[in-house]
Design an enzyme around this catalytic site. Structure first.
Site, PDB file in Angstrom:
ATOM      1  N   GLU A 207       0.806  -1.218   0.000  1.00 39.14           N
ATOM      2  CA  GLU A 207       0.000   0.000   0.000  1.00 39.14           C
ATOM      3  C   GLU A 207       0.838   1.267   0.000  1.00 39.14           C
ATOM      4  O   GLU A 207       0.323   2.358   0.246  1.00 39.14           O
ATOM      5  CB  GLU A 207      -0.965  -0.026   1.189  1.00 39.14           C
ATOM      6  CG  GLU A 207      -1.943  -1.194   1.080  1.00 39.14           C
ATOM      7  CD  GLU A 207      -2.947  -1.247   2.212  1.00 39.14           C
ATOM      8  OE1 GLU A 207      -2.854  -0.407   3.125  1.00 39.14           O
ATOM      9  OE2 GLU A 207      -3.830  -2.115   2.177  1.00 39.14           O
ATOM     10  N   LYS A 339     -15.675  -1.468   2.582  1.00 39.62           N
ATOM     11  CA  LYS A 339     -14.936  -1.942   1.405  1.00 39.62           C
ATOM     12  C   LYS A 339     -15.952  -2.468   0.399  1.00 39.62           C
ATOM     13  O   LYS A 339     -16.666  -3.434   0.688  1.00 39.62           O
ATOM     14  CB  LYS A 339     -13.947  -3.047   1.789  1.00 39.62           C
ATOM     15  CG  LYS A 339     -12.795  -2.568   2.659  1.00 39.62           C
ATOM     16  CD  LYS A 339     -11.917  -3.728   3.088  1.00 39.62           C
ATOM     17  CE  LYS A 339     -10.690  -3.257   3.844  1.00 39.62           C
ATOM     18  NZ  LYS A 339      -9.877  -4.392   4.362  1.00 39.62           N
TER      19      LYS A 339
END
Length: 430
Positions: A207, A339
């Protein structure tokens, strides 16, 4: 007209070099929408099913041809001439077409790609940016979210000895999103300098955060505080800290196995461990502090620090309104991570955010570790009552793309742009 003329899907690559699904929806008036589906590394066991081919001779079994075929066949045929402006009806049709509780027949990746692409297409038809179109669905005031910037990666997102998955900075004391982004960027570069000075690696994880091999988890926190000060900011005032513990990843036989601390802790002991950190550091948010099946531990953590710290359920709730309701009813945690691919349709995603708002839980719109250049989640964060966004560090274009989209939205809003700042933590205001 917003009736669907054509639906097309293809296999593309995500930020980890794994296949994912991209869908396109074309309307009768020629308007067009496209969306790519993200993929997680650490996943909750109750997440909607991401359909993979399993053919080890192709992409090591991670191909998504079956999901693509489901879009180009069954889904495209069923939704032809359907009014894409009826987002709820479209998503209900997709859910019914799949016919399973976990979307395992057609694949949540197939359903989500079409669901999001349809919203993009309708926004294009109405000549509106996506965030503006979505705000007409949610009937929410728009606001720029606080970014939760993951600047140190560990756990399943990095190859190091750090147990906790993410160490984040939250620029709550800034006057605008653009200033918050600047603060995070300056801290990120300051951290790189600090790591170099300590002789530590500046390689990055999935990330975009640094992934040094610290001796312990607490060393990561101390290093971040040093970087914040070096960048000219004050921890606890300008900048607060957030953690994604991702504790399900090191929970085994009822114990939390912290390799970095050389400790094996019971739920009660691990709650004490986290509470001590909250007392010592300016931590405002802890995600997945306990394992997804350790509801008793979650209850204890909520009672212990839930009035001082945002306790975020990710693996615990998996963006599923049914599971989330159990948490609300039992007073477990006080925030939910959103999400889109955990649940599989835009409508269910928006429903989970609305549920959080009604229950005075905070909601945080989040990326996945396997991302693309798609920026849909930035628009969702602005157009809903979500007050925070998690979309990684300040490098890697798959992460920065979302931040750049938020900058565009802020500019488009002009004097009407409102940054959530310290007001983002709605669950701590009760």
């Amino acid at each position: 007209m917003t009736t669907i003329a054509k639906i097309l899907a293809r296999e593309i690559l995500d930020s980890r070099g794994n296949p994912t699904l991209e869908a396109e929806v074309t309307l009768d008036d020629g308007s067009f929408g496209r969306a790519a589906v993200p993929s997680g590394a650490s996943t909750g066991t109750k997440e909607a099913v991401e359909l993979r081919d399993g053919d080890k001779t192709r992409y090591l079994g991670k191909g998504v041809r079956h999901a693509v075929d489901n879009v180009n066949g069954t889904i495209a045929e069923t939704l032809k001439n359907f009014d894409a402006a009826d987002q709820q009806g479209l998503d209900r049709r997709l859910i019914d077409l799949d016919g399973t509780e976990n979307k395992g027949r057609l694949g949540a990746n197939a359903l989500l790609g079409v669901s999001l692409a349809a919203a993009h297409a309708v926004a294009a038809s109405r000549k509106q940016p996506l965030w503006q179109y979505l705000s007409t669905i949610t009937e929410s005031d728009v606001a720029l979210p606080v970014p939760m910037m993951n600047i140190i990666n560990g756990g399943a997102h990095a190859d190091n000895n750090v147990d906790f998955q993410e160490f984040m900075v939250l620029p709550v004391g800034c006057s605008s999103f653009s200033e918050a982004l600047r603060a995070g960027t300056e801290i990120f570069h300051s951290l790189k300098s600090v790591l170099k000075g300590h002789g530590l690696s500046t390689a990055v994880g999935d990330e975009g955060g640094f992934a040094p091999d610290f001796r312990s988890n607490v060393e990561a926190l101390d290093t971040i505080l040093e970087a914040i000060g070096k960048a000219g900011y004050t921890a606890g005032e300008d900048i607060l800290l957030g953690l994604d513990v991702a504790s399900s990843e090191f929970y085994d036989n009822g114990k939390y196995n912290l390799v970095g601390e050389n400790k094996r802790l019971t739920s009660e002991q691990f709650v004490d461990f986290l509470a001590d950190w909250v007392a010592q550091y300016p931590i405002i948010s802890i995600e997945d502090g306990l394992a997804e099946d350790d509801w008793a531990g979650w209850k204890l953590l909520t009672e212990r620090v839930g009035k001082k710290v945002q306790l975020v359920g990710d693996d615990l709730f998996v963006t599923n309104p049914k599971i989330f309701k159990q948490g609300i009813d039992s007073g477990t945690a006080n925030a939910i991570l959103i999400k889109v691919n955990q649940i599989g349709t835009l409508t269910e995603t928006l429903e989970a955010i609305a549920m959080a708002h009604a229950a005075h839980y905070a909601s945080i719109v989040s990326h996945r570790s396997g991302e693309t250049e798609d920026t849909t989640i930035a628009d969702i964060a602005v157009a809903t009552t979500a007050t925070q966004i998690k979309t990684g560090s300040l490098c890697r274009s798959d992460r920065v793309a979302k931040y750049n989209q938020l900058l565009r939205i802020e500019q488009a809003l002009g004097s009407g742009a409102r940054y959530a700042g310290r007001d983002a933590f709605v669950s701590l205001k009760r």
